[in-house]
Scaffold this motif. Structure first.
Motif, PDB file in Angstrom:
ATOM      1  N   TYR A  33      47.952  59.717  41.060  1.00 57.12           N
ATOM      2  CA  TYR A  33      47.369  58.430  40.710  1.00 57.12           C
ATOM      3  C   TYR A  33      46.248  58.137  41.694  1.00 57.12           C
ATOM      4  O   TYR A  33      46.176  58.706  42.784  1.00 57.12           O
ATOM      5  CB  TYR A  33      48.421  57.311  40.805  1.00 57.12           C
ATOM      6  CG  TYR A  33      49.646  57.575  39.976  1.00 57.12           C
ATOM      7  CD1 TYR A  33      50.801  58.105  40.553  1.00 57.12           C
ATOM      8  CD2 TYR A  33      49.658  57.299  38.618  1.00 57.12           C
ATOM      9  CE1 TYR A  33      51.932  58.361  39.793  1.00 57.12           C
ATOM     10  CE2 TYR A  33      50.787  57.540  37.854  1.00 57.12           C
ATOM     11  CZ  TYR A  33      51.912  58.074  38.442  1.00 57.12           C
ATOM     12  OH  TYR A  33      53.025  58.321  37.692  1.00 57.12           O
ATOM     13  N   PHE A  35      44.035  54.569  43.169  1.00 57.84           N
ATOM     14  CA  PHE A  35      44.011  53.113  43.200  1.00 57.84           C
ATOM     15  C   PHE A  35      42.680  52.601  43.736  1.00 57.84           C
ATOM     16  O   PHE A  35      42.031  53.268  44.542  1.00 57.84           O
ATOM     17  CB  PHE A  35      45.092  52.556  44.160  1.00 57.84           C
ATOM     18  CG  PHE A  35      46.510  52.898  43.829  1.00 57.84           C
ATOM     19  CD1 PHE A  35      47.450  52.996  44.853  1.00 57.84           C
ATOM     20  CD2 PHE A  35      46.931  53.082  42.533  1.00 57.84           C
ATOM     21  CE1 PHE A  35      48.785  53.289  44.573  1.00 57.84           C
ATOM     22  CE2 PHE A  35      48.258  53.376  42.238  1.00 57.84           C
ATOM     23  CZ  PHE A  35      49.185  53.486  43.274  1.00 57.84           C
ATOM     24  N   TYR A  37      41.811  49.075  45.784  1.00 59.38           N
ATOM     25  CA  TYR A  37      42.309  47.840  46.378  1.00 59.38           C
ATOM     26  C   TYR A  37      41.123  46.964  46.752  1.00 59.38           C
ATOM     27  O   TYR A  37      40.070  47.446  47.144  1.00 59.38           O
ATOM     28  CB  TYR A  37      43.115  48.122  47.658  1.00 59.38           C
ATOM     29  CG  TYR A  37      44.532  48.592  47.435  1.00 59.38           C
ATOM     30  CD1 TYR A  37      44.843  49.940  47.454  1.00 59.38           C
ATOM     31  CD2 TYR A  37      45.563  47.679  47.237  1.00 59.38           C
ATOM     32  CE1 TYR A  37      46.152  50.368  47.267  1.00 59.38           C
ATOM     33  CE2 TYR A  37      46.877  48.100  47.054  1.00 59.38           C
ATOM     34  CZ  TYR A  37      47.149  49.444  47.068  1.00 59.38           C
ATOM     35  OH  TYR A  37      48.452  49.865  46.891  1.00 59.38           O
ATOM     36  N   LEU A  47      45.858  45.006  44.730  1.00 56.82           N
ATOM     37  CA  LEU A  47      45.617  46.156  43.873  1.00 56.82           C
ATOM     38  C   LEU A  47      44.770  45.700  42.682  1.00 56.82           C
ATOM     39  O   LEU A  47      45.145  44.792  41.950  1.00 56.82           O
ATOM     40  CB  LEU A  47      46.931  46.762  43.384  1.00 56.82           C
ATOM     41  CG  LEU A  47      46.804  47.959  42.457  1.00 56.82           C
ATOM     42  CD1 LEU A  47      46.193  49.141  43.199  1.00 56.82           C
ATOM     43  CD2 LEU A  47      48.155  48.348  41.880  1.00 56.82           C
ATOM     44  N   ARG A  50      44.614  50.900  38.722  1.00 59.99           N
ATOM     45  CA  ARG A  50      45.144  52.220  38.991  1.00 59.99           C
ATOM     46  C   ARG A  50      44.794  53.154  37.838  1.00 59.99           C
ATOM     47  O   ARG A  50      44.667  52.728  36.694  1.00 59.99           O
ATOM     48  CB  ARG A  50      46.650  52.187  39.220  1.00 59.99           C
ATOM     49  CG  ARG A  50      47.462  51.934  37.981  1.00 59.99           C
ATOM     50  CD  ARG A  50      48.930  52.239  38.216  1.00 59.99           C
ATOM     51  NE  ARG A  50      49.565  51.252  39.065  1.00 59.99           N
ATOM     52  CZ  ARG A  50      50.179  50.156  38.615  1.00 59.99           C
ATOM     53  NH1 ARG A  50      50.239  49.913  37.318  1.00 59.99           N
ATOM     54  NH2 ARG A  50      50.740  49.308  39.433  1.00 59.99           N
ATOM     55  N   GLU A  52      45.876  57.017  36.202  1.00 61.81           N
ATOM     56  CA  GLU A  52      46.786  58.155  36.193  1.00 61.81           C
ATOM     57  C   GLU A  52      45.974  59.398  35.851  1.00 61.81           C
ATOM     58  O   GLU A  52      45.275  59.428  34.828  1.00 61.81           O
ATOM     59  CB  GLU A  52      47.896  57.920  35.175  1.00 61.81           C
ATOM     60  CG  GLU A  52      48.719  56.686  35.519  1.00 61.81           C
ATOM     61  CD  GLU A  52      49.617  56.250  34.371  1.00 61.81           C
ATOM     62  OE1 GLU A  52      49.489  55.101  33.930  1.00 61.81           O
ATOM     63  OE2 GLU A  52      50.436  57.073  33.925  1.00 61.81           O
ATOM     64  N   PHE A  91      38.620  49.242  48.705  1.00 61.78           N
ATOM     65  CA  PHE A  91      39.100  50.517  49.199  1.00 61.78           C
ATOM     66  C   PHE A  91      39.601  51.374  48.046  1.00 61.78           C
ATOM     67  O   PHE A  91      40.399  50.919  47.224  1.00 61.78           O
ATOM     68  CB  PHE A  91      40.259  50.323  50.186  1.00 61.78           C
ATOM     69  CG  PHE A  91      39.889  49.590  51.441  1.00 61.78           C
ATOM     70  CD1 PHE A  91      40.104  48.223  51.559  1.00 61.78           C
ATOM     71  CD2 PHE A  91      39.317  50.273  52.505  1.00 61.78           C
ATOM     72  CE1 PHE A  91      39.764  47.548  52.722  1.00 61.78           C
ATOM     73  CE2 PHE A  91      38.975  49.596  53.673  1.00 61.78           C
ATOM     74  CZ  PHE A  91      39.193  48.234  53.777  1.00 61.78           C
TER      75      PHE A  91
END
Lengths: 115, 116
Positions: A33, A35, A37, A47, A50, A52, A91
């Motif tokens: 995954y 992410f 942030y 968050l 995300r 996958e 981030f």
């Protein structure tokens, strides 16, 4: 080991415009995954979105979407209709996989939204 | 969503004293908690990883005797900065990971430590 690279330290965008934040990564894993942030001036980590890796479809959350290019190991974040509240550090992060138990962060990018 | 609290949100102390920061997962059980340190305009730097009931694993360069971590329960971890000095002044953030499919970490709001 995973690495995450954010090469743009700062960006600025006019309110209501669109901005894209870049992120590249490196990993030997095939399923994982990714992410994004957000850390606003309050410094609470939030968050945003995300992705996958096994899904070809790019993730979307309201005004936030990603451009995920698995072969190129690129994971950019697009913010549409930028709002003043989007001003924050962003981030890119790679969560733990396999034997790695750590969340790997990029250096971050400071985004300023101008009124 | 999962909520993580931190207390205190800010603390000012004199050089040589010890300061304890608490991190609590409010609505889930955290098998693993993490402690980060962050300097202004920089990324989060992992200090240590703690699992409930076992000793914390410290990152290279982090002094175990300076930064004591205790993870006594599935909802509480503490970071104690012992004999604090001005160079320990920083923003400390904890996060907690439960059993999310995504190995997602949920972050506390952080604690600003100022050592005079």
């Amino acid at each position: 080991a995973q690495t995450v690279t954010q090469s743009q330290p700062e960006m600025s965008v006019q309110e209501a415009e669109t901005v894209t934040l870049s992120c590249t990564y490196d990993t030997s894993e095939s399923n994982y995954y990714l992410f994004w942030y957000k850390q606003p001036p309050s410094r609470q980590m939030i968050l945003v979105i995300r992705q996958e890796a096994y899904k070809q479809q790019n993730a979307t959350e309201n005004r936030f979407s990603v451009n995920f290019q698995k072969a190129a190991k690129s994971f950019s974040l697009k913010i549409s209709d930028s709002q003043l509240g989007d001003t924050a550090m962003y981030f890119c992060a790679f969560p733990p996989t396999g034997a790695n138990s750590k969340l790997t962060f990029g250096k971050g990018i400071t985004l300023s939204v101008r009124p | 969503g999962a909520v993580v609290s931190q207390h205190p949100s800010w603390v000012i102390c004199k050089s040589g004293t010890s300061v304890k920061i608490e991190c609590r997962s409010l609505d889930f059980q955290a098998t693993t908690m993490f402690w980060y340190r962050q300097f202004p305009k920089q990324s989060l730097m992992l200090m240590a990883t703690s699992n409930e009931g076992s000793k914390a694993t410290y990152e290279q360069g982090v002094e175990k005797d300076k930064f004591l971590i205790n993870h006594a329960s599935l909802t509480l971890s503490t970071l104690t900065v012992t004999s604090a000095h001005p160079e320990d002044s920083s923003f400390y953030i904890c996060s907690a990971r439960g059993t999310s499919t995504y190995n997602e970490q949920f972050f506390g709001p952080g604690t600003r430590l100022t050592v005079l």
